[in-house]
Write an enzyme that holds these catalytic residues in place. Structure first.
Site, PDB file in Angstrom:
ATOM      1  N   ASP A 199      -2.871   1.803   6.837  1.00 21.49           N
ATOM      2  CA  ASP A 199      -2.092   1.356   5.682  1.00 21.49           C
ATOM      3  C   ASP A 199      -1.829  -0.144   5.728  1.00 21.49           C
ATOM      4  O   ASP A 199      -1.839  -0.820   4.687  1.00 21.49           O
ATOM      5  CB  ASP A 199      -0.770   2.118   5.612  1.00 21.49           C
ATOM      6  CG  ASP A 199      -0.981   3.614   5.414  1.00 21.49           C
ATOM      7  OD1 ASP A 199      -2.030   3.994   4.863  1.00 21.49           O
ATOM      8  OD2 ASP A 199      -0.106   4.400   5.819  1.00 21.49           O
TER       9      ASP A 199
ATOM     10  N   GLU B 252      -2.184  -1.448  -5.806  1.00 17.11           N
ATOM     11  CA  GLU B 252      -3.429  -0.846  -6.256  1.00 17.11           C
ATOM     12  C   GLU B 252      -3.195   0.032  -7.473  1.00 17.11           C
ATOM     13  O   GLU B 252      -2.158   0.706  -7.573  1.00 17.11           O
ATOM     14  CB  GLU B 252      -4.041  -0.014  -5.128  1.00 17.11           C
ATOM     15  CG  GLU B 252      -5.450   0.464  -5.403  1.00 17.11           C
ATOM     16  CD  GLU B 252      -6.056   1.187  -4.220  1.00 17.11           C
ATOM     17  OE1 GLU B 252      -7.233   1.574  -4.288  1.00 17.11           O
ATOM     18  OE2 GLU B 252      -5.334   1.365  -3.212  1.00 17.11           O
TER      19      GLU B 252
ATOM     20  N   ASP C 286       0.850  -1.188   0.000  1.00 14.44           N
ATOM     21  CA  ASP C 286       0.000   0.000   0.000  1.00 14.44           C
ATOM     22  C   ASP C 286       0.883   1.235   0.000  1.00 14.44           C
ATOM     23  O   ASP C 286       1.777   1.372   0.841  1.00 14.44           O
ATOM     24  CB  ASP C 286      -0.909   0.002   1.235  1.00 14.44           C
ATOM     25  CG  ASP C 286      -1.836   1.211   1.266  1.00 14.44           C
ATOM     26  OD1 ASP C 286      -2.767   1.270   0.436  1.00 14.44           O
ATOM     27  OD2 ASP C 286      -1.609   2.106   2.100  1.00 14.44           O
TER      28      ASP C 286
END
Length: 387
Positions: free
Chosen positions: A350, A268, A184
């Protein structure tokens, strides 16, 4: 696997002048070809019944030899490849424009992205490179063993010259201790892994922001075109290069560590253009280098025998509880600790998102026909595409 190799050149004053002549000739050929193309487009727009064929790279080079080189004899003092590759790059720029991939090409300005490409008799030694017309040029580091590159590109950043060419390397398939990991990206910490590891960004721009502002203020007070203005501009460019190099060094170390020690990496698909539209966070996001982080992961996963899974940008990795799967309706940026109202699970925001990305990557691998126990075979399998 084909990779690009770029290193700094160790040039003397005489070589700097020759390199600047080559870069100036390439810039002049590019600008002259762009001016001709603009005239052709203007004529075709005004006379739709009497259209002129848009010139290709070969047509532009024939016109350059017949019209421009006659009045500019200094073209013959540099390599003939300089003008050829400059016009070829111009032709490629117009192809991207016509396909609506990029915007209309702009004229090149002296001192901005100066570069040129050479081919022909090129030899690579341990710490030096031989190129046509210029001869042997030393480098600061030992060069990789290559047979013979077909072409090299020489570019200038601030007051430093760099050379780049393509090399062929064999992908590494060393064993990795971790099968799945989620990564992340954030502003407080550049990368938070599902294993609990946290990597901080360099934040080099934030560190040198005051010094850069001071140097730019002093540069504005100098007369444009003077020697002092030129020196101050070069000092600003050197500081910008230093900031960029610090950021790249940090990103390379982190991405190399992640690629070497994990089989499947889930990240992501961030909407960076939308994130940069936020004027309060744009500077911090740009200082972290999210795009460069993903770009390096994409080729290093192939280089080190791992796989990269890019999760859809609409996947709610931050709002979903990694323990029970319950999704929150809203989650503000101020909430740095994720608290699930359903199972009362507490976790760092996170870290929770990285665990969800890890689970999403595991689902993608399962959908491709492999179980978690078969992840050791991923370095030989090619049936998992970058999603």
């Amino acid at each position: 696997m084909i990779l690009g190799f770029k290193t700094q050149l160790k040039v003397n004053q005489k070589q700097q002048i020759v390199l600047a002549q080559h870069a100036g000739t390439a810039r002049h050929a590019y600008n002259q070809g762009l001016a001709l193309c603009k005239e052709v487009l203007k004529h075709n727009r005004a006379n739709p019944d009497d259209k002129i064929k848009f010139p290709s790279a070969i047509d532009l080079h024939k016109w350059l030899v017949a019209s421009i080189k006659v009045s500019c004899p200094w073209y013959y003092e540099v390599s003939k490849c300089v003008g050829q590759y400059a016009l070829r790059n111009l032709s490629d720029a117009f192809k991207c424009f016509f396909k609506k991939v990029k915007g209309f090409p702009n004229f090149k300005k002296k001192g901005r992205n100066d570069s040129f490409t050479l081919d022909g008799s090129i030899h690579v030694d341990h710490r030096r490179v031989k190129v046509p017309v210029i001869g042997w040029i030393k480098t600061y580091e030992r060069l990789p063993h290559v047979i013979k590159p077909k072409s090299v590109t020489v570019s200038r950043q601030a007051d430093s010259w760099f050379i780049s060419f393509k090399i062929e390397v064999e992908p590494s398939h060393s064993p990795k201790p971790v099968d799945f990991v989620g990564v992340d990206l954030g502003i407080n910490h550049l990368a938070t892994l599902s294993t609990g590891e946290v990597f901080d960004g360099a934040k080099s721009y934030k560190k040198y922001k005051k010094k850069l502002a001071r140097m730019q203020w002093l540069n504005r007070r100098k007369q444009i075109g003077s020697a002092n203005h030129r020196k101050a501009t070069q000092s600003v460019a050197k500081l910008h290069l230093k900031v960029a190099n610090i950021r790249k060094d940090t990103l390379h170390k982190i991405t190399t560590h992640i690629s070497k020690n994990h089989v499947v990496i889930g990240i992501e698909d961030l909407n960076l253009s939308g994130m940069m539209a936020n004027r309060k966070l744009a500077k911090a996001i740009a200082d972290m280098g999210f795009y460069e982080f993903r770009r390096q992961l994409e080729y290093k996963t192939h280089l080190y025998g791992s796989k990269l899974v890019v999760v859809d940008r609409f996947y709610p990795s931050s709002k979903t509880c990694s323990n029970c799967g319950t999704k929150k309706e809203s989650l503000s940026l101020k909430e740095r600790v994720f608290i699930c109202e359903h199972c009362h699970f507490e976790c760092d925001r996170d870290l929770n998102a990285s665990i969800n990305l890890k689970q999403a990557a595991r689902l993608v691998v399962s959908a491709c026909g492999l179980d978690s126990a078969d992840t050791s075979r991923l370095k030989q399998e090619e049936n998992i595409s970058n999603c």
